[in-house]
Design an enzyme around this catalytic site. Structure first.
Site, short mmCIF file in Angstrom:
data_model
loop_
_atom_site.label_atom_id
_atom_site.label_comp_id
_atom_site.label_asym_id
_atom_site.label_seq_id
_atom_site.Cartn_x
_atom_site.Cartn_y
_atom_site.Cartn_z
N PHE A 1 0.84 -1.19 0.00
CA PHE A 1 0.00 0.00 0.00
C PHE A 1 0.88 1.25 0.00
O PHE A 1 1.92 1.29 0.67
CB PHE A 1 -0.92 0.00 1.23
CG PHE A 1 -1.99 1.04 1.14
CD1 PHE A 1 -3.10 0.84 0.35
CD2 PHE A 1 -1.88 2.23 1.83
CE1 PHE A 1 -4.09 1.81 0.25
CE2 PHE A 1 -2.86 3.21 1.74
CZ PHE A 1 -3.96 2.99 0.95
N ARG B 1 -12.23 -3.05 -8.33
CA ARG B 1 -12.24 -3.89 -7.12
C ARG B 1 -13.66 -4.11 -6.63
O ARG B 1 -14.41 -3.14 -6.45
CB ARG B 1 -11.42 -3.25 -6.00
CG ARG B 1 -9.94 -3.25 -6.21
CD ARG B 1 -9.18 -3.01 -4.90
NE ARG B 1 -9.76 -1.96 -4.07
CZ ARG B 1 -9.28 -1.60 -2.88
NH1 ARG B 1 -8.23 -2.22 -2.38
NH2 ARG B 1 -9.84 -0.63 -2.19
N TYR C 1 -11.74 1.25 9.68
CA TYR C 1 -12.87 1.77 8.91
C TYR C 1 -13.24 0.88 7.73
O TYR C 1 -14.19 1.19 7.01
CB TYR C 1 -12.60 3.20 8.41
CG TYR C 1 -11.22 3.44 7.85
CD1 TYR C 1 -10.89 3.04 6.57
CD2 TYR C 1 -10.24 4.07 8.62
CE1 TYR C 1 -9.63 3.25 6.06
CE2 TYR C 1 -8.98 4.29 8.13
CZ TYR C 1 -8.68 3.88 6.84
OH TYR C 1 -7.42 4.09 6.33
N LYS C 2 -12.54 -0.21 7.54
CA LYS C 2 -12.89 -1.14 6.47
C LYS C 2 -13.85 -2.20 7.02
O LYS C 2 -15.02 -1.93 7.26
CB LYS C 2 -11.63 -1.77 5.88
CG LYS C 2 -10.63 -0.75 5.32
CD LYS C 2 -9.43 -1.44 4.70
CE LYS C 2 -8.32 -0.48 4.35
NZ LYS C 2 -8.69 0.57 3.41
N ASP D 1 1.00 -5.32 7.87
CA ASP D 1 -0.15 -4.44 7.67
C ASP D 1 -1.37 -5.34 7.52
O ASP D 1 -1.46 -6.12 6.57
CB ASP D 1 0.07 -3.59 6.41
CG ASP D 1 -1.06 -2.60 6.16
OD1 ASP D 1 -2.21 -2.93 6.47
OD2 ASP D 1 -0.79 -1.52 5.61
#
Length: 408
Positions: A128, A379, A230-231, A205
């Site tokens: 990322f 995605r 928040y995912k 991560d």
């Protein structure tokens, strides 16, 4: 397109043991197709009233007394719950606070300091962006070298690649458990073993796995893990991140951003800094109490559902999305850019086509919400507790119709 997928989707939804959880999310029954739960999870219906009660009763009613009545302990209580429910981590090793970026910086900086004389950080070029940027900044700051692993963007870091990259100069390895672009699920236990054999530390991560893919951080002997909330943890925009530090390392690591909350006695306000005992030493600033409330709601839901059952649903959803991709999108020139093997795939599916950037923009206008990642990747982020099989089918069919309209 045949009617068979519609029949199959309805059957899968009827057979889904977790189907009843969907009604607990705001908007989950709406016609909108949400393929972005791996970037921002839907809010739970319980969260709005919880926040309102907090404002009225705790913040408004107790005011500053709230710190003595539970707020100070909240980062640790939620951290312990997160560790137990999602991370495979015993109590006292996980704490919530700061942003993902800040925690990545603090923990990378602490890790390389704990390996003096070593000069390299190993990281892959498709990690990322924030992870790469932070690692590059620390390398510039300390005069270290980044050893890059070149990876296939439809996959991720393999055991063989890491074994070739590490050595006596390696201070830290930074990997994503689930690759943000492809959903490649890394063999984290083996990556840990290889890292430790080289005498280095590893930072995982877990932003794209926490709450979707079961973790066993203690059993895998992971050193450090950082993730967002928040995912799949549905904490809302800007919700605080979390950090896990293995108990054997807590006293060894020194984080570089010394703030009042990480001091041994936060309210002494003394002239010098002494790290707090335990995991609290890795906090810096005032805990974001409001931002933790939604996370607590989602952890309660995940605890009720069971993380293994959530993973089963995730595997079934992503497999269904792959089957539909093969049937509906591949004939239009699309290419699957995620692993087909369930044990190598996280909670989303990426489909590549040169027109996908424009397709994504048009889909948003039709209330179908995926996201786009270069090169040409659409995605499909499938949050297990809030996504139905019918929603997946509906969305993929609209992707095909939009792709046809653009390429006709």
């Amino acid at each position: 397109m045949t009617s068979a997928p519609t029949d199959l989707a309805a059957q899968l939804d009827r057979q889904d043991p977790l189907a009843g959880f969907r009604e607990r999310f705001v908007g989950a029954g709406d016609p909108l197709v949400y393929f972005d739960g791996n970037s921002l999870g839907r809010p739970l219906s319980a969260t709005g009233p919880r926040i309102q009660r907090f404002v009225d009763e705790e913040w408004g009613g107790r005011l500053i007394r709230g710190w003595d009545e539970g707020w100070m302990d909240l980062p640790h209580r939620i951290g312990d719950d997160l560790g137990r429910i999602c991370l495979g981590a015993a109590a006292g090793q996980t704490v919530v606070g700061d942003s993902t970026t800040v925690l990545l910086y603090k923990m990378m900086r602490a890790a390389v300091a704990a390996r003096p004389g070593r000069t390299e950080i190993v990281i892959d070029r498709d990690n990322f962006p924030t992870d790469r940027y932070v690692a590059a900044g620390i390398a510039d700051e300390l005069g270290l070298t980044l050893r890059w692993i070149e990876v296939d963007t439809t996959e991720g870091v393999t055991v063989e690649q890491l074994a070739d990259a590490v050595g006596p100069a390696t201070a830290l390895v930074v990997v994503s458990h689930v690759a943000y672009r492809s959903a490649w699920l890394a063999d984290l236990p083996e990556l840990v073993r290889i890292t430790h054999e080289a005498g280095a530390l590893i930072l995982a991560d877990v932003c794209h796995s926490a709450g979707s893919v079961p973790l066993a951080l203690d059993a895998w002997d992971v050193d450090i893990a950082v993730g967002c909330s928040y995912k799949y943890l549905n904490g809302g925009p800007g919700a605080p991140a979390f950090v896990y530090v293995a108990s054997r390392l807590i006293d060894e690591l020194t984080q570089p951003i010394r703030g009042w909350i990480g001091n041994d006695d936060p309210f002494l306000m003394g002239p010098s800094y002494t790290p707090a005992p335990g995991i609290r030493r890795f906090l810096s600033g005032t805990p974001p109490i409001l931002g933790m409330l939604a996370v607590r709601d989602m952890l309660e839901l995940l605890d009720e559902a069971g993380i293994d059952a959530v993973r089963d649903k995730s595997v079934a959803l992503t497999q269904y999305a792959i089957d539909l991709t093969d049937e509906v999108l591949v004939p239009a020139g699309a290419v699957l850019a995620s692993p087909r093997e369930a044990d190598r795939r996280g909670g989303h599916v990426t489909v590549n086509h040169p027109a996908m950037r424009e397709v994504t923009a048009r889909l948003w206008a039709q209330d179908v919400i995926p996201d786009y990642r270069d090169p040409g990747g659409l995605r499909l982020g499938l949050s297990p507790l809030s996504t139905s099989f019918g929603e997946v089918e509906r969305g993929v069919e609209i992707v095909r119709a939009t792709l046809d309209a653009l390429t006709a």
